[in-house]
Design a protein around this motif. Structure first.
Motif, PDB file in Angstrom:
ATOM      1  N   ARG A 123      81.877  46.080 -27.717  1.00  0.00           N
ATOM      2  CA  ARG A 123      82.264  44.670 -27.723  1.00  0.00           C
ATOM      3  C   ARG A 123      82.872  44.327 -26.380  1.00  0.00           C
ATOM      4  O   ARG A 123      83.852  44.935 -25.957  1.00  0.00           O
ATOM      5  CB  ARG A 123      83.256  44.397 -28.846  1.00  0.00           C
ATOM      6  CG  ARG A 123      83.659  42.943 -28.941  1.00  0.00           C
ATOM      7  CD  ARG A 123      84.375  42.671 -30.251  1.00  0.00           C
ATOM      8  NE  ARG A 123      84.840  41.300 -30.344  1.00  0.00           N
ATOM      9  CZ  ARG A 123      84.084  40.279 -30.722  1.00  0.00           C
ATOM     10  NH1 ARG A 123      82.827  40.496 -31.041  1.00  0.00           N
ATOM     11  NH2 ARG A 123      84.580  39.060 -30.791  1.00  0.00           N
ATOM     12  N   ASN A 126      83.538  40.688 -23.886  1.00  0.00           N
ATOM     13  CA  ASN A 126      83.442  39.230 -23.720  1.00  0.00           C
ATOM     14  C   ASN A 126      82.951  38.534 -24.986  1.00  0.00           C
ATOM     15  O   ASN A 126      82.078  37.674 -24.944  1.00  0.00           O
ATOM     16  CB  ASN A 126      82.529  38.876 -22.543  1.00  0.00           C
ATOM     17  CG  ASN A 126      83.077  39.373 -21.239  1.00  0.00           C
ATOM     18  OD1 ASN A 126      84.270  39.538 -21.079  1.00  0.00           O
ATOM     19  ND2 ASN A 126      82.198  39.631 -20.295  1.00  0.00           N
ATOM     20  N   GLN A 127      83.474  38.939 -26.128  1.00  0.00           N
ATOM     21  CA  GLN A 127      83.164  38.371 -27.440  1.00  0.00           C
ATOM     22  C   GLN A 127      81.694  38.534 -27.831  1.00  0.00           C
ATOM     23  O   GLN A 127      81.170  37.784 -28.642  1.00  0.00           O
ATOM     24  CB  GLN A 127      83.555  36.900 -27.507  1.00  0.00           C
ATOM     25  CG  GLN A 127      85.038  36.664 -27.338  1.00  0.00           C
ATOM     26  CD  GLN A 127      85.402  35.208 -27.432  1.00  0.00           C
ATOM     27  OE1 GLN A 127      84.541  34.337 -27.401  1.00  0.00           O
ATOM     28  NE2 GLN A 127      86.677  34.933 -27.549  1.00  0.00           N
ATOM     29  N   ILE A 128      81.017  39.506 -27.245  1.00  0.00           N
ATOM     30  CA  ILE A 128      79.628  39.808 -27.598  1.00  0.00           C
ATOM     31  C   ILE A 128      79.562  41.273 -28.012  1.00  0.00           C
ATOM     32  O   ILE A 128      80.088  42.138 -27.319  1.00  0.00           O
ATOM     33  CB  ILE A 128      78.671  39.554 -26.418  1.00  0.00           C
ATOM     34  CG1 ILE A 128      78.679  38.084 -26.028  1.00  0.00           C
ATOM     35  CG2 ILE A 128      77.263  40.001 -26.766  1.00  0.00           C
ATOM     36  CD1 ILE A 128      77.825  37.772 -24.827  1.00  0.00           C
ATOM     37  N   PHE A 168      74.183  35.946 -27.832  1.00  0.00           N
ATOM     38  CA  PHE A 168      74.291  35.276 -26.533  1.00  0.00           C
ATOM     39  C   PHE A 168      74.316  33.760 -26.709  1.00  0.00           C
ATOM     40  O   PHE A 168      74.996  33.062 -25.958  1.00  0.00           O
ATOM     41  CB  PHE A 168      73.126  35.682 -25.631  1.00  0.00           C
ATOM     42  CG  PHE A 168      73.131  37.153 -25.290  1.00  0.00           C
ATOM     43  CD1 PHE A 168      74.083  37.670 -24.432  1.00  0.00           C
ATOM     44  CD2 PHE A 168      72.194  37.999 -25.839  1.00  0.00           C
ATOM     45  CE1 PHE A 168      74.098  39.016 -24.124  1.00  0.00           C
ATOM     46  CE2 PHE A 168      72.194  39.344 -25.529  1.00  0.00           C
ATOM     47  CZ  PHE A 168      73.151  39.863 -24.674  1.00  0.00           C
ATOM     48  N   HIS A 170      75.647  32.175 -29.207  1.00  0.00           N
ATOM     49  CA  HIS A 170      76.997  31.848 -29.652  1.00  0.00           C
ATOM     50  C   HIS A 170      77.940  31.777 -28.448  1.00  0.00           C
ATOM     51  O   HIS A 170      78.793  30.890 -28.378  1.00  0.00           O
ATOM     52  CB  HIS A 170      77.487  32.901 -30.650  1.00  0.00           C
ATOM     53  CG  HIS A 170      78.866  32.670 -31.151  1.00  0.00           C
ATOM     54  ND1 HIS A 170      79.184  31.609 -31.968  1.00  0.00           N
ATOM     55  CD2 HIS A 170      80.016  33.342 -30.934  1.00  0.00           C
ATOM     56  CE1 HIS A 170      80.484  31.652 -32.239  1.00  0.00           C
ATOM     57  NE2 HIS A 170      81.011  32.692 -31.615  1.00  0.00           N
ATOM     58  N   GLN A 171      77.790  32.684 -27.494  1.00  0.00           N
ATOM     59  CA  GLN A 171      78.620  32.672 -26.291  1.00  0.00           C
ATOM     60  C   GLN A 171      78.389  31.402 -25.475  1.00  0.00           C
ATOM     61  O   GLN A 171      79.328  30.805 -24.959  1.00  0.00           O
ATOM     62  CB  GLN A 171      78.323  33.915 -25.434  1.00  0.00           C
ATOM     63  CG  GLN A 171      79.147  34.021 -24.185  1.00  0.00           C
ATOM     64  CD  GLN A 171      80.604  34.301 -24.461  1.00  0.00           C
ATOM     65  OE1 GLN A 171      80.985  34.705 -25.550  1.00  0.00           O
ATOM     66  NE2 GLN A 171      81.433  34.072 -23.479  1.00  0.00           N
ATOM     67  N   GLU A 172      77.140  30.963 -25.379  1.00  0.00           N
ATOM     68  CA  GLU A 172      76.841  29.733 -24.646  1.00  0.00           C
ATOM     69  C   GLU A 172      77.461  28.517 -25.335  1.00  0.00           C
ATOM     70  O   GLU A 172      77.975  27.620 -24.672  1.00  0.00           O
ATOM     71  CB  GLU A 172      75.335  29.545 -24.523  1.00  0.00           C
ATOM     72  CG  GLU A 172      74.680  30.522 -23.573  1.00  0.00           C
ATOM     73  CD  GLU A 172      73.172  30.333 -23.508  1.00  0.00           C
ATOM     74  OE1 GLU A 172      72.682  29.276 -23.953  1.00  0.00           O
ATOM     75  OE2 GLU A 172      72.505  31.249 -23.019  1.00  0.00           O
ATOM     76  N   LEU A 199      80.187  28.495 -27.102  1.00  0.00           N
ATOM     77  CA  LEU A 199      81.610  28.524 -26.817  1.00  0.00           C
ATOM     78  C   LEU A 199      81.911  27.967 -25.428  1.00  0.00           C
ATOM     79  O   LEU A 199      82.882  27.235 -25.238  1.00  0.00           O
ATOM     80  CB  LEU A 199      82.143  29.958 -26.917  1.00  0.00           C
ATOM     81  CG  LEU A 199      82.322  30.522 -28.306  1.00  0.00           C
ATOM     82  CD1 LEU A 199      82.738  31.987 -28.236  1.00  0.00           C
ATOM     83  CD2 LEU A 199      83.362  29.732 -29.070  1.00  0.00           C
ATOM     84  N   GLN A 200      81.077  28.293 -24.459  1.00  0.00           N
ATOM     85  CA  GLN A 200      81.284  27.787 -23.109  1.00  0.00           C
ATOM     86  C   GLN A 200      81.102  26.281 -23.067  1.00  0.00           C
ATOM     87  O   GLN A 200      81.861  25.576 -22.393  1.00  0.00           O
ATOM     88  CB  GLN A 200      80.322  28.461 -22.140  1.00  0.00           C
ATOM     89  CG  GLN A 200      80.670  29.900 -21.870  1.00  0.00           C
ATOM     90  CD  GLN A 200      79.677  30.564 -20.939  1.00  0.00           C
ATOM     91  OE1 GLN A 200      78.667  29.980 -20.577  1.00  0.00           O
ATOM     92  NE2 GLN A 200      79.966  31.791 -20.555  1.00  0.00           N
TER      93      GLN A 200
END
Length: 124
Positions: free
Chosen positions: A50, A52-54, A86, A88-90, A92-93
Protein backbone atom coordinates in the motif's frame (compact mmCIF):
# COMPACT_ATOMS: atom_id res chain seq x y z
CA UNK A 1 15.81 -11.95 -1.56
CA UNK A 2 14.36 -9.88 1.28
CA UNK A 3 10.96 -8.34 0.57
CA UNK A 4 12.12 -4.81 1.46
CA UNK A 5 15.10 -5.10 -0.86
CA UNK A 6 12.87 -6.51 -3.60
CA UNK A 7 10.45 -3.57 -3.42
CA UNK A 8 13.36 -1.12 -3.38
CA UNK A 9 14.99 -2.82 -6.39
CA UNK A 10 11.73 -2.58 -8.33
CA UNK A 11 11.44 1.13 -7.50
CA UNK A 12 8.27 0.96 -5.43
CA UNK A 13 10.11 2.82 -2.68
CA UNK A 14 12.80 5.46 -3.10
CA UNK A 15 15.03 4.15 -0.33
CA UNK A 16 15.42 0.81 1.31
CA UNK A 17 14.67 2.29 4.72
CA UNK A 18 11.27 3.48 3.43
CA UNK A 19 10.56 -0.05 2.22
CA UNK A 20 11.59 -1.43 5.61
CA UNK A 21 9.37 1.06 7.42
CA UNK A 22 6.41 0.11 5.21
CA UNK A 23 6.91 -3.56 6.07
CA UNK A 24 7.05 -2.79 9.79
CA UNK A 25 3.81 -0.77 9.58
CA UNK A 26 2.01 -3.68 7.91
CA UNK A 27 1.63 -2.07 4.48
CA UNK A 28 3.31 -5.01 2.73
CA UNK A 29 1.78 -8.47 2.43
CA UNK A 30 3.19 -11.59 0.82
CA UNK A 31 0.65 -14.24 -0.15
CA UNK A 32 -1.97 -12.42 1.93
CA UNK A 33 0.05 -12.23 5.18
CA UNK A 34 1.68 -9.16 6.72
CA UNK A 35 5.42 -9.70 6.74
CA UNK A 36 8.55 -8.44 8.39
CA UNK A 37 11.21 -6.78 6.20
CA UNK A 38 13.51 -9.81 6.35
CA UNK A 39 10.93 -12.19 4.84
CA UNK A 40 12.23 -13.80 1.65
CA UNK A 41 10.26 -13.66 -1.59
CA UNK A 42 10.48 -16.27 -4.30
CA UNK A 43 9.28 -16.43 -7.91
CA UNK A 44 5.56 -17.16 -7.92
CA UNK A 45 4.79 -15.21 -4.73
CA UNK A 46 2.15 -12.49 -4.78
CA UNK A 47 3.09 -9.23 -3.08
CA UNK A 48 0.71 -6.47 -2.09
CA UNK A 49 1.99 -3.08 -0.93
CA UNK A 50 0.00 0.00 0.00
CA UNK A 51 1.49 3.27 -1.14
CA UNK A 52 -0.24 6.64 -1.68
CA UNK A 53 -3.66 5.14 -0.86
CA UNK A 54 -3.29 2.55 -3.64
CA UNK A 55 -2.93 -1.18 -3.01
CA UNK A 56 -0.39 -2.31 -5.57
CA UNK A 57 -0.61 -6.02 -6.35
CA UNK A 58 2.23 -7.76 -8.13
CA UNK A 59 3.46 -11.22 -8.85
CA UNK A 60 7.16 -12.07 -8.52
CA UNK A 61 8.51 -13.44 -11.81
CA UNK A 62 12.23 -13.36 -11.06
CA UNK A 63 14.67 -11.86 -8.55
CA UNK A 64 16.93 -8.98 -9.66
CA UNK A 65 20.60 -8.83 -8.66
CA UNK A 66 20.51 -5.11 -7.86
CA UNK A 67 18.37 -1.97 -8.27
CA UNK A 68 16.98 -1.67 -11.78
CA UNK A 69 16.28 1.00 -14.31
CA UNK A 70 12.61 1.82 -14.69
CA UNK A 71 12.43 0.21 -18.14
CA UNK A 72 13.63 -3.17 -16.86
CA UNK A 73 11.18 -3.52 -13.97
CA UNK A 74 8.57 -5.45 -15.97
CA UNK A 75 11.02 -8.33 -16.47
CA UNK A 76 10.93 -9.14 -12.76
CA UNK A 77 7.27 -8.56 -11.84
CA UNK A 78 3.77 -8.81 -13.24
CA UNK A 79 1.54 -5.94 -12.13
CA UNK A 80 -1.98 -7.17 -11.29
CA UNK A 81 -3.25 -3.95 -9.69
CA UNK A 82 -6.90 -3.34 -10.67
CA UNK A 83 -7.49 -0.23 -12.79
CA UNK A 84 -10.25 1.06 -10.51
CA UNK A 85 -7.65 1.65 -7.77
CA UNK A 86 -5.97 4.26 -9.97
CA UNK A 87 -9.33 5.75 -10.98
CA UNK A 88 -10.21 6.19 -7.30
CA UNK A 89 -6.93 8.08 -6.79
CA UNK A 90 -7.74 10.39 -9.70
CA UNK A 91 -11.19 11.11 -8.25
CA UNK A 92 -9.60 12.06 -4.94
CA UNK A 93 -7.27 14.48 -6.70
CA UNK A 94 -10.16 16.09 -8.59
CA UNK A 95 -12.16 16.54 -5.39
CA UNK A 96 -9.22 18.28 -3.74
CA UNK A 97 -8.65 20.57 -6.71
CA UNK A 98 -12.31 21.52 -6.88
CA UNK A 99 -12.44 23.34 -3.57
CA UNK A 100 -9.09 25.11 -3.25
CA UNK A 101 -6.15 25.29 -5.57
CA UNK A 102 -2.75 24.41 -4.22
CA UNK A 103 -0.93 27.43 -2.86
CA UNK A 104 -4.04 29.47 -2.10
CA UNK A 105 -3.04 29.77 1.55
CA UNK A 106 -5.09 29.39 4.68
CA UNK A 107 -8.88 29.15 4.62
CA UNK A 108 -10.70 32.47 4.92
CA UNK A 109 -13.33 33.48 7.47
CA UNK A 110 -15.99 32.82 4.86
CA UNK A 111 -14.64 29.29 4.36
CA UNK A 112 -14.71 28.69 8.13
CA UNK A 113 -18.27 30.02 8.44
CA UNK A 114 -19.44 27.91 5.52
CA UNK A 115 -17.92 24.86 7.15
CA UNK A 116 -19.56 25.65 10.49
CA UNK A 117 -22.94 26.16 8.82
CA UNK A 118 -22.55 22.84 7.04
CA UNK A 119 -21.67 20.94 10.22
CA UNK A 120 -24.41 22.65 12.25
CA UNK A 121 -27.05 21.76 9.61
CA UNK A 122 -26.11 18.10 9.83
CA UNK A 123 -26.53 18.05 13.63
CA UNK A 124 -30.25 18.94 13.45
Amino acid sequence: MRVDKYLWCLRYYKTRSLATRACKKGSVKVNGESVKPARDVYPGDSVECRKNQINYQLEVLDLPNSRLGAKLVDIYRKDTTPKDAFEHQELLQYSKKYYRKKGMGRPTKKDRRDLEDFTNDNDI
